[in-house]
Design a protein around this motif. Structure first.
Motif, mmCIF file in Angstrom:
data_model
loop_
_atom_site.group_PDB
_atom_site.id
_atom_site.type_symbol
_atom_site.label_atom_id
_atom_site.label_comp_id
_atom_site.label_asym_id
_atom_site.label_seq_id
_atom_site.Cartn_x
_atom_site.Cartn_y
_atom_site.Cartn_z
ATOM 1 N N ASP A 60 36.786 98.456 -16.090
ATOM 2 C CA ASP A 60 35.459 98.787 -15.585
ATOM 3 C C ASP A 60 35.410 100.196 -14.994
ATOM 4 N N ALA A 61 36.587 100.826 -14.856
ATOM 5 C CA ALA A 61 36.628 102.205 -14.371
ATOM 6 C C ALA A 61 36.425 103.215 -15.502
ATOM 7 N N PHE A 62 36.284 102.719 -16.736
ATOM 8 C CA PHE A 62 36.048 103.633 -17.854
ATOM 9 C C PHE A 62 34.747 104.414 -17.674
ATOM 10 N N ILE A 63 33.907 103.951 -16.745
ATOM 11 C CA ILE A 63 32.684 104.694 -16.445
ATOM 12 C C ILE A 63 33.021 106.096 -15.920
ATOM 13 N N LEU A 64 34.248 106.255 -15.386
ATOM 14 C CA LEU A 64 34.664 107.564 -14.889
ATOM 15 C C LEU A 64 34.765 108.600 -16.004
ATOM 16 N N PHE A 65 34.877 108.126 -17.248
ATOM 17 C CA PHE A 65 34.951 109.059 -18.373
ATOM 18 C C PHE A 65 33.629 109.786 -18.600
ATOM 19 N N ARG A 66 32.583 109.336 -17.943
ATOM 20 C CA ARG A 66 31.321 110.059 -18.035
ATOM 21 C C ARG A 66 31.421 111.425 -17.362
ATOM 22 N N SER A 67 32.329 111.519 -16.388
ATOM 23 C CA SER A 67 32.578 112.799 -15.730
ATOM 24 C C SER A 67 33.590 113.582 -16.557
ATOM 25 N N LYS A 68 33.210 114.785 -16.973
ATOM 26 C CA LYS A 68 34.114 115.606 -17.791
ATOM 27 C C LYS A 68 35.420 115.858 -17.062
ATOM 28 N N LYS A 69 35.325 116.129 -15.758
ATOM 29 C CA LYS A 69 36.515 116.396 -14.948
ATOM 30 C C LYS A 69 37.488 115.226 -15.005
ATOM 31 N N MET A 70 36.976 113.998 -14.802
ATOM 32 C CA MET A 70 37.845 112.821 -14.806
ATOM 33 C C MET A 70 38.336 112.494 -16.202
ATOM 34 N N ALA A 71 37.494 112.701 -17.202
ATOM 35 C CA ALA A 71 37.907 112.444 -18.584
ATOM 36 C C ALA A 71 39.088 113.336 -18.952
ATOM 37 N N VAL A 72 38.984 114.628 -18.614
ATOM 38 C CA VAL A 72 40.077 115.563 -18.895
ATOM 39 C C VAL A 72 41.333 115.150 -18.136
ATOM 40 N N PHE A 73 41.166 114.760 -16.871
ATOM 41 C CA PHE A 73 42.307 114.350 -16.062
ATOM 42 C C PHE A 73 43.028 113.157 -16.687
ATOM 43 N N PHE A 74 42.288 112.131 -17.092
ATOM 44 C CA PHE A 74 42.921 110.934 -17.649
ATOM 45 C C PHE A 74 43.581 111.219 -19.007
ATOM 46 N N ILE A 75 42.976 112.074 -19.809
ATOM 47 C CA ILE A 75 43.570 112.412 -21.103
ATOM 48 C C ILE A 75 44.884 113.167 -20.911
ATOM 49 N N PHE A 76 44.890 114.126 -19.988
ATOM 50 C CA PHE A 76 46.139 114.837 -19.706
ATOM 51 C C PHE A 76 47.158 113.906 -19.055
ATOM 52 N N SER A 77 46.684 112.910 -18.314
ATOM 53 C CA SER A 77 47.598 111.921 -17.742
ATOM 54 C C SER A 77 48.334 111.167 -18.847
ATOM 55 N N MET A 78 47.631 110.849 -19.912
ATOM 56 C CA MET A 78 48.264 110.181 -21.048
ATOM 57 C C MET A 78 49.296 111.090 -21.710
ATOM 58 N N PHE A 79 48.915 112.374 -21.909
ATOM 59 C CA PHE A 79 49.841 113.322 -22.535
ATOM 60 C C PHE A 79 51.091 113.528 -21.684
#
Length: 415
Positions: free
Chosen positions: A200-219
């Motif tokens: 349910d926290a996937f709503i955070l992906f609406r924020s570009k800042k958080m989306a970039v953060f989570f993607i780099f977290s995966m990398f």
């Protein structure tokens, strides 16, 4: 017995189990069982697969149906029996299945051990935020002690490490049943599967800042276990050139400097976050990964031993500045109603997806630089990983937009 001492023993064993095999199993599989890099990587990737859903499943069981300390105990006993089974397996398909089930049993216990610890401290009227960190440090000490024990027993390339892990897992499983009871929560307090997993926290992906953060977290998550997978076999390949060197004779002792460094760098995080902010701290972590891998590429257990030791020290910054600082950033940025879900999402991206892809892709890299006669070009292997981290280091500050406010950081870091 004092509850703090009991929790110290529990946390010590919790990570003693993992330390018994996590660092040395890769070398055992490559050197003794003659597995390929892809096979080794895929077995370590089982931890990523298990982390995608098993902590949520076991969390729901302990929240709704069965006491948390009992779920913890059963999980460890099952995991211990699986590790004993794994010790006698020599073929890849069977070992993959057994280690997948072991990951499904062990990975949820990390969060469950925290739950049991928090409950015990709360029942004793102790401040969790003050009391738990010194207790948790003993988990890292347990991890290091297990590495040393396996090393001094000469078991880094043998299945004995799995016997040690299995025995300690069953011991902790039985011990867990004696911990203060933590019954299921009331129906209204129990979290849903989606919340526990962080969906349910996937709503955070609406924020570009958080989306970039989570993607780099995966990398970045893909880099976390690479040296754990192949550090032992890397050092073993020097036995022909430097058979009497410290790194070849005691690979786990050398590699354990990484965990010692990790415990020290944890203490510096509040200062660095306060002074530089999450963006620069994360960048420090990524650059540290470049040096971590690069120093492995140019070092050796003989005259280049100091380069390997320096790489171990740098690991503390590489690991902590990403893992712990990232968690603090998520805690600060997420709405209070979904902070638990946001932490679940952070773990899913790093220990789940990141660890899975890291295990698979690193295995491909090792095999690509392995000749038909089995000789591995470790310099090219480590430089490839360093190049991967360098690309992230260049891209991250350009893509991740965040302005540091020193006053805003004080609250979460102190908390």
């Amino acid at each position: 017995m004092n509850i703090k001492l009991r929790l110290v023993a529990m946390n010590f064993l919790q990570f003693f189990i993992w330390g018994s095999w996590l660092i040395s199993l890769g070398g055992y599989m490559i050197v003794t069982l003659k597995f390929t890099g892809v096979e080794v990587g895929s077995i370590f990737a089982t931890m990523g697969i298990a982390s995608l859903f098993m902590p949520a499943v076991m969390g729901i069981i302990s929240d709704r149906f069965v006491n948390a300390e009992k779920v913890l105990g059963i999980s460890h006993i099952v995991g211990g029996l699986l590790l004993f089974t794994a010790s006698g397996i020599k073929d890849y398909p069977s070992l993959y299945i057994i280690m997948l089930f072991n990951s499904m049993a062990y990975m949820p216990t990390i969060a469950l051990a925290n739950t049991v610890s928090y409950n015990a401290l709360e029942k004793s009227g102790l401040d969790i935020m003050k009391s738990f960190p010194p207790i948790r440090v003993w988990g890292t000490i347990g991890f290091i002690c297990a590495m040393w024990m396996v090393d001094f027993m000469g078991a880094t390339k043998s299945p004995v490490q799995l016997y040690i892990a299995g025995g300690s897992a069953i011991l902790l499983g039985l011990y867990s049943f004696t911990m203060p009871k933590r019954p299921p929560l009331k129906p209204g307090d129990a979290r849903s599967f989606a919340t526990t997993l962080g969906l349910d926290a996937f709503i955070l992906f609406r924020s570009k800042k958080m989306a970039v953060f989570f993607i780099f977290s995966m990398f970045l998550g893909a880099a976390l276990q690479v040296t754990n997978l192949f550090g032992g076999s890397f050092l073993d390949d020097f036995k022909g050139r430097f058979p009497d060197s410290f790194g070849v004779q005691h690979p786990n002792l050398l590699l354990s400097i990484s965990q010692i460094s990790e415990t020290l760098f944890i203490l510096t995080i509040p200062f660095f976050l306060q002074k530089f902010g999450i963006k620069k701290v994360m960048l420090f972590s990524i650059v540290a990964w470049v040096f971590r891998f690069g120093l492995f590429g140019i070092g050796d257990p003989d005259k280049g031993l100091f380069l390997l030791v320096l790489s171990m020290i740098i690991y503390g910054m590489a690991f902590d500045f990403f893992n712990i600082s990232g968690s603090l950033f998520v805690e600060k940025e997420a709405d209070i109603k979904m902070r638990a879900s946001a932490q679940g999402l952070f773990m899913l991206m790093t220990n789940g997806l990141g660890a899975f892809f890291g295990g698979i892709l690193s295995g491909w890299v090792v095999d690509f630089f392995t000749s038909p006669n089995g000789i591995r070009n470790w310099q090219n292997i480590w430089f490839t990983f360093a190049g991967y981290a360098l690309v992230l280091a260049i891209a991250f500050p350009l893509i991740f937009k965040y302005k540091h406010d020193r006053n805003a950081v004080r609250g979460p870091v102190a908390h």
